[in-house]
Scaffold this active site. Structure first.
Site, mmCIF file in Angstrom:
data_model
loop_
_atom_site.group_PDB
_atom_site.id
_atom_site.type_symbol
_atom_site.label_atom_id
_atom_site.label_comp_id
_atom_site.label_asym_id
_atom_site.label_seq_id
_atom_site.Cartn_x
_atom_site.Cartn_y
_atom_site.Cartn_z
ATOM 1 N N ALA A 127 0.868 -1.185 0.000
ATOM 2 C CA ALA A 127 0.000 0.000 0.000
ATOM 3 C C ALA A 127 0.900 1.229 0.000
ATOM 4 O O ALA A 127 1.256 1.749 1.048
ATOM 5 C CB ALA A 127 -0.922 -0.014 1.214
ATOM 6 N N SER A 128 1.255 1.724 -1.186
ATOM 7 C CA SER A 128 2.456 2.555 -1.353
ATOM 8 C C SER A 128 2.282 4.059 -1.235
ATOM 9 O O SER A 128 3.163 4.738 -0.709
ATOM 10 C CB SER A 128 3.084 2.263 -2.720
ATOM 11 N N GLY A 183 4.258 7.651 -1.327
ATOM 12 C CA GLY A 183 5.586 7.283 -1.814
ATOM 13 C C GLY A 183 6.726 7.476 -0.843
ATOM 14 O O GLY A 183 7.878 7.196 -1.181
ATOM 15 N N GLU A 215 -0.798 0.397 -5.302
ATOM 16 C CA GLU A 215 -1.712 1.393 -4.745
ATOM 17 C C GLU A 215 -3.089 1.221 -5.381
ATOM 18 O O GLU A 215 -3.212 1.171 -6.605
ATOM 19 C CB GLU A 215 -1.177 2.806 -4.997
ATOM 20 N N ASP A 228 -6.349 -4.006 -5.450
ATOM 21 C CA ASP A 228 -6.574 -4.292 -4.040
ATOM 22 C C ASP A 228 -5.483 -5.268 -3.619
ATOM 23 O O ASP A 228 -5.252 -6.282 -4.280
ATOM 24 C CB ASP A 228 -7.963 -4.922 -3.867
ATOM 25 N N CYS A 266 -0.479 3.792 11.172
ATOM 26 C CA CYS A 266 -0.303 5.062 11.877
ATOM 27 C C CYS A 266 -1.470 5.264 12.840
ATOM 28 O O CYS A 266 -1.959 6.375 13.020
ATOM 29 C CB CYS A 266 -0.169 6.233 10.901
#
Length: 482
Positions: free
Chosen positions: A126-127, A130, A150, A177, A248
């Site tokens: 899940a980039s 960047g 992504e 996905d 996060c």
């Protein structure tokens, strides 16, 4: 303190149920209301940390080392510059010498560092936007293959632009996905980073409204998505490979519980690896399981969670799938390749390119050397670096060639002044003090970093910056507008 930061009471009540005993809830709330320290990461694909420090010193920037990332620094700029010039409009940012990245978000790639330095195939599941992808590429020194995935189309465009600016050359972008990887790319990767989509509870210092729609029900829904992704990541990982899972957010529902799911689902096939020694002081954030649970007050940063796993053995996947459709690229003809490489040598003193020259219609691309093993597994949105467009009289070089390989070029390289660089990024031709006898294309640099291409035209350099990258704002130095 930011009194506008929204922290709902029911969120605080929930945090109290899992806040470690050695931490104080009032300290947590106060930390959430403090402005987030600005931090940057030096892009070692374009500049060394030593060189960067020299440029920063000239600007009177104050750099404080981030203990877990030797390329990372908390940054304080002079007040006048801070008020008049956005950090993203400075020369060191525009040149790709640095990335503006929150300090704790540098932790997941660092947790993978030891693994990816000795492997060929890495997946960032899940980039976007960047930050971690470009950090992984730098840790890999542009070697091997980095697949960056992504799901969002708009975020994929941002990711692509970031990788070009940073000079990343070993990346293949995909648009899926993440749950498909375990089925289509079963046991293809030596290392995987799953920085999972999450509720973002740890980002409240950056986004005052991050908790506006917070609910436990939402946490539970997101956790199910995360479990599906981490299961896919396990299947896509080779036996002996390393998986880092990060978010996060703060809640155990999206952190420890997702890790518990992985361990219960695959038993002895996967084991956690402690991160307590990842950097000096890591023990302050280490959980009993060996994960890192970074609270906003722990290191005066965003909240973050990082877990590391080693895949011990394979486990059968009953849902393996094979991509249909032909691969749209073919290898560039050897005679034309030789002519192209001779042209690069004559114009730029560049003897080699690290990869395989491939052609799609009239486009010339450079793929990572090891890409063939995974090229037919899925459909990629973008592969490697577009070197240029093929014409009857040769190859017209693309902007990406310069940002990726300009550092290795020895001739026809032009360092720009601040004024010239400002003109370049605004799409203007570059005026020269003297008439140049040089001809053909030229690599343009700023702060020692390649930023693009131009073409010699006697007393000027014709601007070749792609139109979509042109910026119509004050750049490089605010003093010009005074």
């Amino acid at each position: 303190m930011d009194a506008n930061t929204f922290i709902p009471e029911h969120f605080i009540d929930d945090v109290k149920t899992y806040l470690p005993a050695h931490l104080d809830i009032d300290d947590f709330i106060n930390a959430c209301r403090r402005p987030l320290r600005k931090s940057i990461r030096v892009n070692t694909l374009k500049i060394s940390v030593t060189e960067f420090k020299q440029y920063a010193k000239q600007k009177n920037w104050l750099l404080t080392p981030i203990p877990w990332c030797e390329e990372g620094f908390w940054l304080e700029r002079p007040a006048a510059e801070e008020q008049n010039l956005a950090l993203g409009n400075t020369d060191l940012h525009l040149s790709g010498a640095m990335y503006v990245q929150e300090a704790s978000s540098m932790l997941p790639p660092i947790a993978l560092k030891q693994s990816i330095e000795h492997t060929n195939y890495v997946l960032d599941m899940a980039s976007a936007p960047g930050s971690k992808t470009s950090q992984l590429a730098a840790l890999m020194n542009n070697q091997g293959v980095l697949v960056a995935n992504e799901l969002s189309s708009s975020r994929l465009k941002v990711l692509s632009a970031t990788l070009k600016r940073m000079g990343v050359g070993n990346c293949a972008l995909s648009h899926f996905d993440g749950v498909i990887f375990g089925n289509y790319m079963f046991e293809c990767f030596d290392s995987i980073l799953l920085d999972a989509p999450c509720s973002g509870e740890g980002t409240v210092r950056k986004d005052a409204d991050a908790l506006k729609n917070w609910s436990i029900d939402s946490n539970i829904e997101i956790a199910q998505v995360q479990k599906d992704l981490i299961k896919s990541a396990f299947y896509a990982l080779k036996p002996g490979g390393t998986l880092v899972y990060s978010t996060c957010t703060l809640t155990p529902l999206e952190n420890q519980h997702v890790c518990d799911f992985l361990l219960s689902e695959f038993g002895d096939c996967i084991i956690p690896e402690s991160l307590s020694d990842l950097f000096p002081g890591a023990s302050k954030a280490t959980t009993p399981e060996g994960y890192l649970h970074v609270w906003p007050q722990t290191f005066d940063s965003e909240g973050f969670f990082i877990a590391k796993f080693k895949k011990q053995a394979s486990s059968d996947n009953p849902n393996l799938k094979v991509k249909k459709g032909a691969f749209p690229f073919q290898q560039f003809e050897s005679k034309k390749s030789a002519v192209f490489m001779q042209t690069l040598k004559q114009q730029f003193g560049l003897n080699t390119l690290p990869g395989i020259l491939m052609q799609r219609d009239k486009e010339l691309w450079l793929f990572p050397q090891e890409f063939e093993a995974v090229q037919n597994k899925i459909k990629y949105a973008r592969l490697g670096i577009q070197l240029g467009a093929i014409h009857n009289n040769g190859v017209r070089l693309a902007h990406e060639f310069a940002t990726a390989f300009g550092k290795q070029c020895k001739s026809n390289v032009l360092p720009l002044t601040d004024t010239q660089a400002n003109d370049y990024f605004q799409g203007k031709d570059i005026r020269l003090a003297d008439v140049s006898q040089n001809t053909g294309e030229v690599i343009l640099t700023l702060c020692g970093c390649p930023i693009g291409l131009g073409k010699w035209q006697k007393n000027k350099v014709k601007n070749s910056l792609p139109r979509d990258l042109v910026q119509n704002t004050q750049l490089i130095t605010w003093a010009q507008s005074n």
